[in-house]
Design a protein around this motif. Structure first.
Motif, short mmCIF file in Angstrom:
data_model
loop_
_atom_site.label_atom_id
_atom_site.label_comp_id
_atom_site.label_asym_id
_atom_site.label_seq_id
_atom_site.Cartn_x
_atom_site.Cartn_y
_atom_site.Cartn_z
N GLU A 183 -6.06 29.90 13.53
CA GLU A 183 -4.66 29.80 13.96
C GLU A 183 -3.85 30.96 13.40
OE1 GLU A 183 -3.81 26.14 11.09
OE2 GLU A 183 -1.95 27.00 11.79
N PHE A 184 -4.23 31.44 12.19
CA PHE A 184 -3.46 32.53 11.58
C PHE A 184 -3.68 33.84 12.32
CE2 PHE A 184 -4.28 29.37 8.24
CZ PHE A 184 -2.97 28.91 8.12
N ILE B 137 -1.43 33.53 15.37
CA ILE B 137 -0.01 33.70 15.03
C ILE B 137 0.29 35.17 14.76
CG2 ILE B 137 1.80 33.10 13.36
CD1 ILE B 137 0.12 30.45 12.87
N PHE C 147 2.22 36.41 18.02
CA PHE C 147 3.57 35.85 17.89
C PHE C 147 4.41 36.44 16.75
CE2 PHE C 147 1.00 32.52 19.99
CZ PHE C 147 1.67 32.53 21.20
N ILE D 237 8.85 33.95 10.74
CA ILE D 237 7.49 33.38 10.73
C ILE D 237 6.79 33.65 9.40
CG2 ILE D 237 5.19 33.65 11.78
CD1 ILE D 237 6.62 34.24 14.43
N GLY D 238 6.05 32.66 8.88
CA GLY D 238 5.19 32.91 7.73
C GLY D 238 5.41 32.00 6.54
N ASP E 99 6.12 20.65 13.79
CA ASP E 99 4.70 20.29 13.61
C ASP E 99 4.23 19.39 14.73
OD1 ASP E 99 3.63 21.19 10.86
OD2 ASP E 99 5.66 20.50 10.45
N ASP F 217 7.39 20.03 4.70
CA ASP F 217 7.73 21.46 4.84
C ASP F 217 9.14 21.75 4.34
OD1 ASP F 217 5.41 22.70 5.79
OD2 ASP F 217 5.79 22.02 7.83
N ARG G 212 7.29 31.37 -0.13
CA ARG G 212 5.90 31.66 -0.50
C ARG G 212 5.75 33.07 -1.06
NH1 ARG G 212 2.55 29.54 4.89
NH2 ARG G 212 3.31 27.40 4.85
N ASP H 96 3.85 23.54 0.49
CA ASP H 96 3.30 22.17 0.47
C ASP H 96 1.81 22.26 0.80
OD1 ASP H 96 3.85 22.71 3.23
OD2 ASP H 96 3.63 20.57 3.64
#
Ligand code: ADP
Ligand code: MG
Length: 324
Positions: free
Chosen positions: A5-6, A9, A13, A27-28, A47, A75, A146, A211
Motif C-alpha cells: 500500500e505504501f 501511496i 498519490f 499525506i504521510g 479508514d 489516529d 511521526r 498509533d
C-alpha cells in the motif's frame, strides 16, 4: 515481494500537486493537519474496514460499528487531537434491520462516549465495507507527528501489545485458548480502546507519536523513517500480558507484541529530560506507559535482548500487500 500500500501511496498519490499554504501536514502521518482558523488546526483521517481483509465475516455488527470508529479515533489520538465530527460511508449487501440496529448501536456507543457528532456519510449496496472519516482540533503548531523524533529520545508504548493478535490466531484456529480468557482477548480485538485522553495529555510532552495498527516494529519504523533516525528497543522491556504468557511461549509472545496488528496502542518518543514526567503521567491512565528503547542516529530498528544479543523477529509486521 509485491506492491505494498505504501508503494501505491508514494507512487500515485503523493506530491502530485503544488502544496497549498493552508495544509500544515499532508499525506504521510496518522492525520492530515489543515489550517482553517488563525490559531487552530483541523486534524482529519479516513479508514476503511473491508470484510475478509480487516474483519472476519462473522464479526458481530455491534463490534464492527464500534471498531470502525475506534480505529479512526486512534489516529486522532496519535496526533494528540480532540475529535469532534465524523462521517460514515457504508456499503451493504442488503438492508438487514437487526444488523443495522446493532451496527449503529456499536458505532454510537463511541460517538457518545467521545461527544462526537455524525454529520454525514454515504450508503450504497455492494460487498460489506465501512469507511469512517473523523475530524478533530489541534492548537496551531502543536501536534504529535511521526517526523519529529529526536536522537536520544526515549521510546514509550501504552498498554500491552499482541492480545488482539492472539485473539485473531484463536479465531483462525491457530491457537487454543482457555474459555475463561477468550472474552478478554476478543474484547481486545473487536473493541479496541482508542487512547484519546492519553494522546491529549502527551501533546505538550512527547516529541513524536504513532498509533500501533500494523504491529509495533512496522509502525515504529514509520517514525524512524520520517524522522531520519534509528532506534534500539529491548524485548525484555515490552509489557507482556499474562493473557499471552498463559497460552504461548515468551518468544511467541514477543513476536506477537512486535508484529501483530490491531493493538491501537500509542508508540511515542520523549526527550530524556521529560521521561520522569511521562512516568508520573503514566499513573493517571489505566493502560500505563512503558519505556522500551531509545532513538539513535544510526538508521534502522534494532531489536535486542537485555544481554545485547539480537532478537530474531519472525515477521516484520502486517503488510497490506498486493502481489502482481
Ligand atoms: P494509518 O495506518 O495511520 O491510517 P496509513 O498507513 O494507512 O495510515 O497511511 C499512511 C499515509 O498515507 C496517511 O497519511 C494516509 O492518509 C495516506 N494515504 C493512504 N492512502 C491514500 C490515498 N489513496 N491517497 C492519499 N493519501 C493516502
Ligand atoms: Mg495510524
Amino acid at each position: 515481494m509485491g506492491t505494498t500500500e505504501f508503494d501505491i501511496i508514494n507512487r500515485y498519490f503523493t506530491d502530485r500537486t503544488k502544496p497549498r499554504g493552508d495544509v500544515a501536514l499532508g499525506i504521510g502521518d496518522d492525520c492530515a493537519l489543515l489550517q482553517v482558523s488563525p490559531n487552530q488546526l483541523l486534524a482529519t483521517t479516513i479508514d476503511t474496514l473491508v470484510e475478509g481483509v480487516h474483519f472476519l465475516a462473522d464479526t458481530s455488527p455491534y463490534d464492527l460499528g464500534y471498531k470502525s470508529l475506534a480505529v479512526s479515533l486512534s489516529d486522532l489520538a496519535a496526533m494528540g487531537a480532540l475529535p469532534t465530527w465524523v462521517t460514515l460511508a457504508i456499503t451493504l449487501p442488503h438492508a438487514d434491520e437487526m444488523w443495522l440496529q446493532n451496527f449503529s448501536d456499536g458505532f454510537f456507543s463511541l460517538v457518545n462516549e467521545f461527544s462526537l457528532q455524525l454529520v454525514g456519510g454515504n450508503t450504497t449496496r455492494g460487498p460489506l465495507s465501512v469507511t469512517t472519516q473523523l475530524h478533530g482540533f489541534l492548537p496551531l503548531n502543536r501536534a504529535l507527528r511521526r517526523d519529529t523524533a529526536r536522537i536520544g529520545d526515549a521510546i514509550f508504548v501504552s498498554g500491552n501489545l499482541g492480545e488482539a493478535g492472539l485473539a485473531l490466531q484463536m479465531l483462525l484456529g491457530n491457537a487454543k485458548i482457555a474459555t475463561s480468557d477468550q472474552t478478554h482477548l476478543l474484547q481486545r480485538l473487536n473493541r479496541p480502546t482508542p487512547r484519546v485522553a492519553e494522546g491529549l495529555a502527551l501533546l505538550n510532552i512527547a516529541n513524536a507519536a504513532i498509533d500501533i495498527s500494523d504491529g509495533l516494529a512496522a509502525d515504529l519504523n514509520h517514525i524512524l523513517e520520517r524522522s531520519h533516525v534509528g532506534a534500539t528497543i529491548d524485548v525484555e522491556d515490552l509489557n507482556l500480558s499474562p493473557f499471552l504468557l498463559r497460552h504461548i511461549t515468551q518468544t511467541a509472545a514477543w513476536n506477537l507484541a512486535l508484529s501483530a496488528g490491531d493493538d491501537y496502542e500509542l508508540c511515542f518518543t520523549v526527550a530524556p529530560e521529560r521521561v520522569a514526567e511521562i512516568q508520573r503521567l503514566s499513573a493517571n491512565f489505566s493502560c500505563g506507559f512503558k519505556m522500551i528503547g531509545k532513538i539513535e542516529k544510526e538508521s534502522g530498528l534494532r531489536i535486542k535482548h537485555r544481554d545485547g544479543s539480537d532478537f530474531k523477529l519472525d515477521s516484520p509486521g502486517y503488510e497490506h500487500c498486493w502481489v502482481n
